[in-house]
Each structure stands twice: as structure tokens, then as C-alpha cells.
Write a protein that holds these residues in place. Structure first.
Motif, PDB file in Angstrom:
ATOM      1  N   TYR A   1      19.252   4.660   9.451  1.00 51.52           N
ATOM      2  CA  TYR A   1      18.386   4.075   8.417  1.00 51.52           C
ATOM      3  C   TYR A   1      19.217   3.231   7.437  1.00 51.52           C
ATOM      4  O   TYR A   1      18.832   2.124   7.067  1.00 51.52           O
ATOM      5  CB  TYR A   1      17.655   5.213   7.688  1.00 51.52           C
TER       6      TYR A   1
ATOM      7  N   ARG B   1       0.246  -3.052   7.944  1.00 52.51           N
ATOM      8  CA  ARG B   1      -0.385  -2.986   9.272  1.00 52.51           C
ATOM      9  C   ARG B   1      -1.826  -2.507   9.204  1.00 52.51           C
ATOM     10  O   ARG B   1      -2.615  -2.798  10.091  1.00 52.51           O
ATOM     11  CB  ARG B   1       0.407  -2.041  10.188  1.00 52.51           C
ATOM     12  N   HIS B   2      -2.149  -1.712   8.174  1.00 50.90           N
ATOM     13  CA  HIS B   2      -3.499  -1.137   8.106  1.00 50.90           C
ATOM     14  C   HIS B   2      -4.187  -1.586   6.822  1.00 50.90           C
ATOM     15  O   HIS B   2      -3.554  -1.633   5.769  1.00 50.90           O
ATOM     16  CB  HIS B   2      -3.434   0.395   8.115  1.00 50.90           C
TER      17      HIS B   2
ATOM     18  N   THR C   1       0.830  -1.216   0.000  1.00 51.93           N
ATOM     19  CA  THR C   1       0.000   0.000   0.000  1.00 51.93           C
ATOM     20  C   THR C   1       0.863   1.264   0.000  1.00 51.93           C
ATOM     21  O   THR C   1       0.330   2.376   0.005  1.00 51.93           O
ATOM     22  CB  THR C   1      -0.911   0.037   1.246  1.00 51.93           C
TER      23      THR C   1
END
Ligand SMILES: NC(=O)c1ccc[n+]([C@@H]2O[C@H](COP(=O)([O-])OP(=O)(O)OC[C@H]3O[C@@H](n4cnc5c(N)ncnc54)[C@H](OP(=O)(O)O)[C@@H]3O)[C@@H](O)[C@H]2O)c1
Length: 265
Positions: free
Chosen positions: A113, A34-35, A11
Motif C-alpha cells: 500500500y 464507482r458507485h 463519497t
């Protein structure tokens, strides 16, 4: 299940461009994030499974029976843990091809990162699952908020030696789809944009106006790494074709289209 490709982070910015390419190639896609997506996909070939790659929640169900896993899910923190969890889940699921997107300079830049991405590469390469890894440069969209913010200033603060070689999201997506539809290839050539640009050049091209530069020295190891170009691709890299100014032109075009649509009501 043979024709289903699992896409973690499907997504996200890159994921949203890869998924349609995999569908166009006739593959079903199982997105993992996660969503739930805000709008459910209007395509029976796309399913969504809620799972958390960092917290290791839901990954067994998410990867069950997955022959190919394209691991794109990522954020500013925890990508190393996520890659370790995905590597283990893929091994347990009997996955035959695990693909990771990384960032150019992962093993060279002294920034958290980048270090996490280097560790992610190691986790995937040592997973025991046949793998491919593509390191990409920053997307145009990734630089846009910073460049847009700087363009509002009368003077552009320009950290000395800071250069980027932004690449178009669709070109990264095309390469990832090609890799996911192929056989495990190990480390493939890095993918960067066609030009190496300083911050001042990005801001000028975005704003269309000349801005004086305020040179700011970046101290320490990070400054040295940027000045040495440790975040940049070498001569073996593949280069995209679409430039930063092409991207800026696309933004202007979509603003015009959106304006016309709003005027029509
Ligand atoms: N953007 C760049 O310039 C760039 C350059 C080189 C490499 N990369 C790498 O490419 C990958 C994708 O980048 P992007 O720009 O498309 O990212 P993005 O737009 O921020 O999307 C991140 C995706 O990952 C999912 N996600 C984040 N944390 C997760 C978690 N703990 N568990 C499961 N899903 C999670 C998000 O969905 P939810 O929020 O719903 O979980 C979303 O689908 C990242 O790994 C990034 O480091 C990006």
C-alpha cells in the motif's frame, strides 16, 4: 466550470468531510466514484459522475473542463495505476491544479500500500500538471476497527515498535480544502496527529481499562521499518490538535445521542 472542483473519492471518509468545506467556500463540486451515493445530495452544487480510476473508465467525462482535481479515491490495491490514470486524464483535460492525498512513510515502508502511494506521488509530480501533495497519518477511524477488536481481548498483542500518530478526519479535510482552494504548492508538510502512541496505549484509552501487553516481535524488513519509525512524521510535519482520547470521547457522545434518538422512536 471555473468554480467546479472535481473530488475523486468524494463519497469516502475523507471526501465526505472535504466536500461541504468546498461548498461553504462557494465552489461547486463534482464527485467521482464507482458507485452512486446511497442518498442523492440535497444540494444543486454537488453532482456525481460514475467512473473508475483504477480501470480507467469514465475519466474523460469525469474530468472534462476541470481546473482543480482533488484525487482522494483509493483502496488497498491499485492506487498507483489510479494515480497514473488521473494524472493523464488531468493533463488531457487542461487541469491547472492536481492535488493528491498520500500517506506518511510512503517512500519508506516496505508494504504494498505504501509503495503504491509512493508511485502515486511520482505520477502526480511528473504529470506536467501543476500539483500539490499532502501526506497524512492514519485517521482515527482507520485504527478504530483494529483497536476495537483488540479491546475485547484480555491481553493486548503489541507488535514491538509499532506506533501510530492518528489524526482527526476533519483536520485532514480542512487542510485538503485549504490546499484545493489555493494555488499549486508542490509537496506540503505532512499532517499527523498530536501524539505518537503504541497499540497498547490506543487500546487502554479506548477501553478505559488497563490491559497487560503481550509483546510480539515483528520479523524482517517490515518490523525493522516500524521499529525505526519509518511510518511516522518528522519534525517538519504539521500536527493536528485533536487527540485519540478526544476522538474516543466523540464516539461515546454520538453513541449516547443515537441511543436517545432510538428511545424517542
Ligand atoms: N483513511 C486513512 O487513514 C488514510 C490516511 C492517509 C491517506 N489516506 C488516503 O486518503 C484517501 C481517502 O481515504 P478514505 O479513508 O476517505 O477512503 P474510503 O473511505 O475508503 O473511500 C474511498 C473513496 O474512493 C472511492 N473509490 C475507491 N476505489 C475507486 C476507484 N477505483 N474508482 C473511483 N473511485 C474509487 C470510493 O467510492 P466507490 O467505492 O463508490 O468507488 C470512496 O469514495 C485514500 O487514497 C487513502 O489511501 C487515507
Amino acid at each position: 466550470m471555473e468554480d467546479t472542483i472535481v473530488v475523486t473519492g468524494g463519497t469516502g471518509r475523507i471526501g465526505r468531510s472535504v466536500v461541504p468545506l468546498l461548498r461553504a467556500a462557494g465552489r461547486n463540486v463534482r464527485i467521482v466514484s464507482r458507485h452512486e451515493p446511497a442518498v442523492a445530495p440535497d444540494d444543486q452544487g454537488i453532482t456525481h459522475v460514475v467512473a473508475d480510476t483504477v480501470e480507467d473508465r469514465g475519466l474523460v467525462a469525469a474530468l472534462a473542463g476541470a481546473e482543480t482535481v482533488l484525487h482522494l479515491a483509493g483502496s488497498q490495491k491499485g492506487d498507483d495505476r489510479a494515480a497514473a490514470n488521473i494524472a493523464r486524464a488531468a493533463r488531457e483535460a487542461g487541469t491547472r491544479h492536481l492535488i493528491l492525498i498520500s500517506v506518511i512513510g510512503a517512500g519508506r515502508m516496505p508494504i504494498g500500500y505504501f509503495r503504491a502511494k509512493a508511485e502515486s506521488e511520482r505520477q502526480v509530480a511528473e504529470s506536467g500538471v501543476p500539483w500539490s501533495i499532502l501526506a497524512a497519518a492514519q485517521l482515527h477511524e482507520f485504527l478504530l476497527p483494529m483497536v476495537g477488536g483488540l479491546a475485547r481481548l484480555p491481553v493486548t498483542p503489541a507488535p514491538t515498535g509499532l506506533r501510530f500518530e492518528p489524526v482527526h478526519r476533519e483536520e485532514v479535510a480542512e487542510r485538503l480544502a485549504e490546499i484545493a482552494l489555493g494555488t499549486p504548492a508542490g509537496r506540503v508538510p505532512d499532517l499527523a496527529g498530536p501524539e505518537v502512541l503504541e497499540l497498547g496505549e490506543l487500546v487502554e484509552s479506548y477501553s478505559g481499562r488497563h490491559r497487560p501487553l503481550l509483546r510480539i516481535p515483528v520479523p524482517g524488513a517490515v518490523g525493522r521499518a516500524y521499529r525505526a519509525g519509518a511510518n511516522l512524521a518528522d519534525a517538519s510535519a504539521q500536527r493536528g490538535r485533536r487527540t485519540w482520547s478526544d476522538f474516543v470521547g466523540e464516539l461515546a457522545e454520538s453513541a449516547v445521542t443515537a441511543g436517545r434518538a432510538a428511545a424517542r422512536g
